[in-house]
Design a protein around this motif. Sequence first.
Motif, PDB file in Angstrom:
ATOM      1  N   ILE A   1       4.374 -10.087   2.687  1.00 47.74           N
ATOM      2  CA  ILE A   1       5.207  -9.983   1.490  1.00 47.74           C
ATOM      3  C   ILE A   1       6.696 -10.062   1.825  1.00 47.74           C
ATOM      4  O   ILE A   1       7.511 -10.439   0.986  1.00 47.74           O
TER       5      ILE A   1
ATOM      6  N   ASP B   1       8.729 -13.274   1.038  1.00 49.94           N
ATOM      7  CA  ASP B   1       9.148 -13.574  -0.326  1.00 49.94           C
ATOM      8  C   ASP B   1       9.949 -12.454  -0.971  1.00 49.94           C
ATOM      9  O   ASP B   1      10.731 -12.708  -1.889  1.00 49.94           O
ATOM     10  N   ASP B   2       9.759 -11.217  -0.522  1.00 52.57           N
ATOM     11  CA  ASP B   2      10.418 -10.073  -1.156  1.00 52.57           C
ATOM     12  C   ASP B   2      10.733  -9.048  -0.083  1.00 52.57           C
ATOM     13  O   ASP B   2      10.000  -8.069   0.100  1.00 52.57           O
TER      14      ASP B   2
ATOM     15  N   GLU C   1      13.033  -6.816   0.066  1.00 56.28           N
ATOM     16  CA  GLU C   1      13.345  -5.478  -0.431  1.00 56.28           C
ATOM     17  C   GLU C   1      12.077  -4.666  -0.687  1.00 56.28           C
ATOM     18  O   GLU C   1      11.979  -3.503  -0.300  1.00 56.28           O
ATOM     19  N   LEU C   2      11.090  -5.288  -1.333  1.00 51.62           N
ATOM     20  CA  LEU C   2       9.840  -4.586  -1.584  1.00 51.62           C
ATOM     21  C   LEU C   2       9.158  -4.235  -0.274  1.00 51.62           C
ATOM     22  O   LEU C   2       8.590  -3.145  -0.127  1.00 51.62           O
TER      23      LEU C   2
ATOM     24  N   TRP D   1      16.612   0.263  -4.223  1.00 54.78           N
ATOM     25  CA  TRP D   1      15.161   0.461  -4.138  1.00 54.78           C
ATOM     26  C   TRP D   1      14.624   1.197  -5.355  1.00 54.78           C
ATOM     27  O   TRP D   1      13.464   1.022  -5.731  1.00 54.78           O
TER      28      TRP D   1
ATOM     29  N   ARG E   1      12.454  -0.343  -8.036  1.00 57.11           N
ATOM     30  CA  ARG E   1      11.204  -0.995  -7.654  1.00 57.11           C
ATOM     31  C   ARG E   1       9.975  -0.115  -7.852  1.00 57.11           C
ATOM     32  O   ARG E   1       8.888  -0.474  -7.408  1.00 57.11           O
TER      33      ARG E   1
ATOM     34  N   ASP F   1       7.119  -1.914  -9.525  1.00 64.74           N
ATOM     35  CA  ASP F   1       6.585  -2.961  -8.644  1.00 64.74           C
ATOM     36  C   ASP F   1       5.666  -2.370  -7.584  1.00 64.74           C
ATOM     37  O   ASP F   1       4.633  -2.965  -7.239  1.00 64.74           O
TER      38      ASP F   1
END
Length: 255
Positions: free
Chosen positions: A51, A54-55, A57-58, A132, A135, A138
């Motif tokens: 992940i 693509d992301d 931060e997540l 953060w 999120r 998410d």
Amino acid sequence: MQLRIVYSSATHEQYFQGGGSIGTADFANQPLDNLTELQTLHTPQATIDAIATDDAELAAVLTAAAGSWASRTLPYDMMPFGIIGTGVMPDGSQFIELDVELFIDRTFDDWQWYVDNDPTSADLPAGFNEAWMSRRADVKTFKDTPSNVQVVIKNPLFIYKPTDTYDGEMTSVNWNEVGLYYIYGWPTVVDAWIYDMNGGALLATDANMTYSTEDVLDYLEWARPCRQFELYAYTLAGGAAQKFWTNFVACVEDV
């Protein structure tokens, strides 16, 4: 996501009567000790690596949530936070039920407290960014997929000798038909099955488990500078359990 962990465990019992030992026995299906910790927000590293492309931060949020024991609970300790049920199955094995979303909320609430009150605290995870905090939803969506969760059971392994009768919660003293006896040591997990309480699917068995040990400073007694723990890490939807469950359901439906 709500999970039910059904497990069997064993602890060691040493009998005494009139000051002399009269035998030993292993007792199965003991509840996990109140020093046991459950880490429910852990994510398999391969999943985080995937992940992150693509992301980022997540991926950082997931790493921070998984890298600490901030989201934990103590089973059988007055029904603590995150545990929504405990008990005994018909076959005598134990079970613990927990809600992963509750742990997510507590983790974000902890971070928010530091953002509001002590934003430079060293207790915040490495690389923490206030961004953060947006999120949370998410993470809940991400963790609703079983393969994105790995449950870790951290259980004391240190076995106290039967002569250590003044260790409080570490040694139980009781009576039965043969007289006075001591139970010492903590339960060791023999096997475990993890189910999705919402859909009833079997998510993990010992086939999806990795085992390791960890030595930590013993804060309960100065004379014992460290204590060893067992760590059982169960990867949910890890393949073998799901295949077993699919075959089992198909067999039942055929009947």
